[in-house]
Motif scaffolding. Sequence first.
Motif, PDB file in Angstrom:
ATOM      1  N   ASN A   5      41.942 -13.830   0.120  1.00  0.00           N
ATOM      2  CA  ASN A   5      43.213 -15.058  -0.522  1.00  0.00           C
ATOM      3  C   ASN A   5      42.360 -15.894  -1.186  1.00  0.00           C
ATOM      4  O   ASN A   5      43.504 -16.981  -2.001  1.00  0.00           O
ATOM      5  CB  ASN A   5      42.054 -16.280   1.028  1.00  0.00           C
ATOM      6  CG  ASN A   5      42.527 -15.613   2.589  1.00  0.00           C
ATOM      7  OD1 ASN A   5      43.519 -14.670   2.448  1.00  0.00           O
ATOM      8  ND2 ASN A   5      42.310 -16.688   3.263  1.00  0.00           N
ATOM      9  N   PHE A   8      44.641 -15.406  -4.619  1.00  0.00           N
ATOM     10  CA  PHE A   8      46.555 -15.473  -4.147  1.00  0.00           C
ATOM     11  C   PHE A   8      46.025 -17.162  -4.245  1.00  0.00           C
ATOM     12  O   PHE A   8      47.315 -18.372  -4.603  1.00  0.00           O
ATOM     13  CB  PHE A   8      46.939 -14.988  -2.504  1.00  0.00           C
ATOM     14  CG  PHE A   8      47.644 -13.889  -2.714  1.00  0.00           C
ATOM     15  CD1 PHE A   8      48.536 -13.622  -2.809  1.00  0.00           C
ATOM     16  CD2 PHE A   8      46.708 -12.775  -2.124  1.00  0.00           C
ATOM     17  CE1 PHE A   8      49.185 -12.052  -2.716  1.00  0.00           C
ATOM     18  CE2 PHE A   8      47.446 -11.571  -2.120  1.00  0.00           C
ATOM     19  CZ  PHE A   8      48.737 -11.576  -2.863  1.00  0.00           C
ATOM     20  N   ASP A   9      45.121 -17.684  -3.646  1.00  0.00           N
ATOM     21  CA  ASP A   9      45.664 -19.496  -3.587  1.00  0.00           C
ATOM     22  C   ASP A   9      45.250 -19.782  -5.330  1.00  0.00           C
ATOM     23  O   ASP A   9      45.837 -20.154  -5.495  1.00  0.00           O
ATOM     24  CB  ASP A   9      44.004 -19.763  -3.102  1.00  0.00           C
ATOM     25  CG  ASP A   9      44.099 -19.958  -1.642  1.00  0.00           C
ATOM     26  OD1 ASP A   9      45.014 -20.004  -1.171  1.00  0.00           O
ATOM     27  OD2 ASP A   9      42.827 -19.669  -1.397  1.00  0.00           O
ATOM     28  N   GLN A  28      56.843 -10.433  -1.192  1.00  0.00           N
ATOM     29  CA  GLN A  28      55.592  -9.851  -0.196  1.00  0.00           C
ATOM     30  C   GLN A  28      54.317  -9.150  -1.212  1.00  0.00           C
ATOM     31  O   GLN A  28      54.832  -7.965  -1.994  1.00  0.00           O
ATOM     32  CB  GLN A  28      56.911  -9.128   0.923  1.00  0.00           C
ATOM     33  CG  GLN A  28      56.194  -8.784   2.163  1.00  0.00           C
ATOM     34  CD  GLN A  28      54.742  -9.495   2.773  1.00  0.00           C
ATOM     35  OE1 GLN A  28      56.006 -10.005   3.481  1.00  0.00           O
ATOM     36  NE2 GLN A  28      53.866  -9.207   3.075  1.00  0.00           N
ATOM     37  N   ALA A  35      45.179  -6.687   3.926  1.00  0.00           N
ATOM     38  CA  ALA A  35      46.305  -8.036   4.057  1.00  0.00           C
ATOM     39  C   ALA A  35      47.402  -7.762   4.013  1.00  0.00           C
ATOM     40  O   ALA A  35      47.874  -6.854   2.910  1.00  0.00           O
ATOM     41  CB  ALA A  35      44.636  -8.777   3.874  1.00  0.00           C
ATOM     42  N   SER A  36      48.317  -8.376   4.412  1.00  0.00           N
ATOM     43  CA  SER A  36      49.827  -8.889   3.641  1.00  0.00           C
ATOM     44  C   SER A  36      49.724 -10.478   3.751  1.00  0.00           C
ATOM     45  O   SER A  36      49.227 -11.365   4.334  1.00  0.00           O
ATOM     46  CB  SER A  36      50.619  -8.662   4.397  1.00  0.00           C
ATOM     47  OG  SER A  36      50.181  -7.311   4.908  1.00  0.00           O
ATOM     48  N   TYR A  37      50.389 -10.822   2.287  1.00  0.00           N
ATOM     49  CA  TYR A  37      50.401 -12.009   1.978  1.00  0.00           C
ATOM     50  C   TYR A  37      52.452 -12.049   1.523  1.00  0.00           C
ATOM     51  O   TYR A  37      52.388 -11.044   0.847  1.00  0.00           O
ATOM     52  CB  TYR A  37      49.821 -12.382   0.770  1.00  0.00           C
ATOM     53  CG  TYR A  37      48.264 -12.566   1.332  1.00  0.00           C
ATOM     54  CD1 TYR A  37      48.007 -14.033   1.709  1.00  0.00           C
ATOM     55  CD2 TYR A  37      46.869 -11.849   1.268  1.00  0.00           C
ATOM     56  CE1 TYR A  37      46.399 -13.882   2.222  1.00  0.00           C
ATOM     57  CE2 TYR A  37      46.310 -11.276   1.773  1.00  0.00           C
ATOM     58  CZ  TYR A  37      45.203 -12.729   2.259  1.00  0.00           C
ATOM     59  OH  TYR A  37      44.306 -12.889   2.354  1.00  0.00           O
ATOM     60  N   TYR A  38      52.805 -13.672   1.253  1.00  0.00           N
ATOM     61  CA  TYR A  38      53.897 -13.797   0.801  1.00  0.00           C
ATOM     62  C   TYR A  38      53.866 -14.932   0.127  1.00  0.00           C
ATOM     63  O   TYR A  38      52.923 -15.801   0.324  1.00  0.00           O
ATOM     64  CB  TYR A  38      55.132 -13.505   1.445  1.00  0.00           C
ATOM     65  CG  TYR A  38      55.191 -14.406   3.292  1.00  0.00           C
ATOM     66  CD1 TYR A  38      55.889 -15.280   3.370  1.00  0.00           C
ATOM     67  CD2 TYR A  38      54.296 -13.572   4.387  1.00  0.00           C
ATOM     68  CE1 TYR A  38      55.569 -16.706   4.039  1.00  0.00           C
ATOM     69  CE2 TYR A  38      54.718 -14.942   4.991  1.00  0.00           C
ATOM     70  CZ  TYR A  38      55.359 -16.104   4.916  1.00  0.00           C
ATOM     71  OH  TYR A  38      54.943 -16.961   6.169  1.00  0.00           O
ATOM     72  N   VAL A  39      54.494 -15.149  -0.844  1.00  0.00           N
ATOM     73  CA  VAL A  39      54.450 -15.892  -1.761  1.00  0.00           C
ATOM     74  C   VAL A  39      56.332 -16.338  -1.985  1.00  0.00           C
ATOM     75  O   VAL A  39      56.998 -15.504  -2.149  1.00  0.00           O
ATOM     76  CB  VAL A  39      54.416 -16.141  -2.889  1.00  0.00           C
ATOM     77  CG1 VAL A  39      54.327 -17.141  -4.172  1.00  0.00           C
ATOM     78  CG2 VAL A  39      52.298 -15.639  -2.882  1.00  0.00           C
ATOM     79  N   LEU A  48      52.392 -20.544  -0.321  1.00  0.00           N
ATOM     80  CA  LEU A  48      51.482 -19.198  -0.121  1.00  0.00           C
ATOM     81  C   LEU A  48      51.387 -18.645   1.585  1.00  0.00           C
ATOM     82  O   LEU A  48      51.290 -19.694   2.166  1.00  0.00           O
ATOM     83  CB  LEU A  48      50.161 -19.070  -0.183  1.00  0.00           C
ATOM     84  CG  LEU A  48      49.354 -17.581  -0.270  1.00  0.00           C
ATOM     85  CD1 LEU A  48      49.569 -16.010  -0.091  1.00  0.00           C
ATOM     86  CD2 LEU A  48      48.086 -18.000  -0.372  1.00  0.00           C
ATOM     87  N   GLU A  50      50.294 -16.444   4.942  1.00  0.00           N
ATOM     88  CA  GLU A  50      50.060 -14.909   5.429  1.00  0.00           C
ATOM     89  C   GLU A  50      50.661 -13.489   6.227  1.00  0.00           C
ATOM     90  O   GLU A  50      51.104 -14.494   7.502  1.00  0.00           O
ATOM     91  CB  GLU A  50      48.119 -14.988   6.076  1.00  0.00           C
ATOM     92  CG  GLU A  50      47.148 -14.556   5.622  1.00  0.00           C
ATOM     93  CD  GLU A  50      45.971 -15.042   5.502  1.00  0.00           C
ATOM     94  OE1 GLU A  50      45.396 -14.226   6.272  1.00  0.00           O
ATOM     95  OE2 GLU A  50      45.535 -16.059   5.877  1.00  0.00           O
TER      96      GLU A  50
END
Length: 104
Positions: A5, A8-9, A28, A35-39, A48, A50
Amino acid sequence: MSEANAVFDDMVSRFDADQADGMDAIFQFNMEEGASYYVTIDDGECTLGEGDHDDPTVTLEMDLDTLKSVMTGELDGMAAFMQGKIRAEGDIMLATKLTQIFPQ
């Protein structure tokens, strides 16, 4: 807040709208740690999320250390891809712009 986190932040806080001018894209990120995140970049805005996006423009898979190294400039993203440290699907050329869109 997890380490992912925080990475990504930090990345989103460095967003350069000028470099993303006219860009409409969803990156993606599937981290090997689970963990998976997308912007989402749309109209000069960067957000952002999650989890998994249902229609990403490009999907990147890597471990957290690789992401940190690429985003800090310690590791060239294309070199990491060629070494198999990053796997990409979709618009791979878009992935090459990450360090321009999120500069140090």
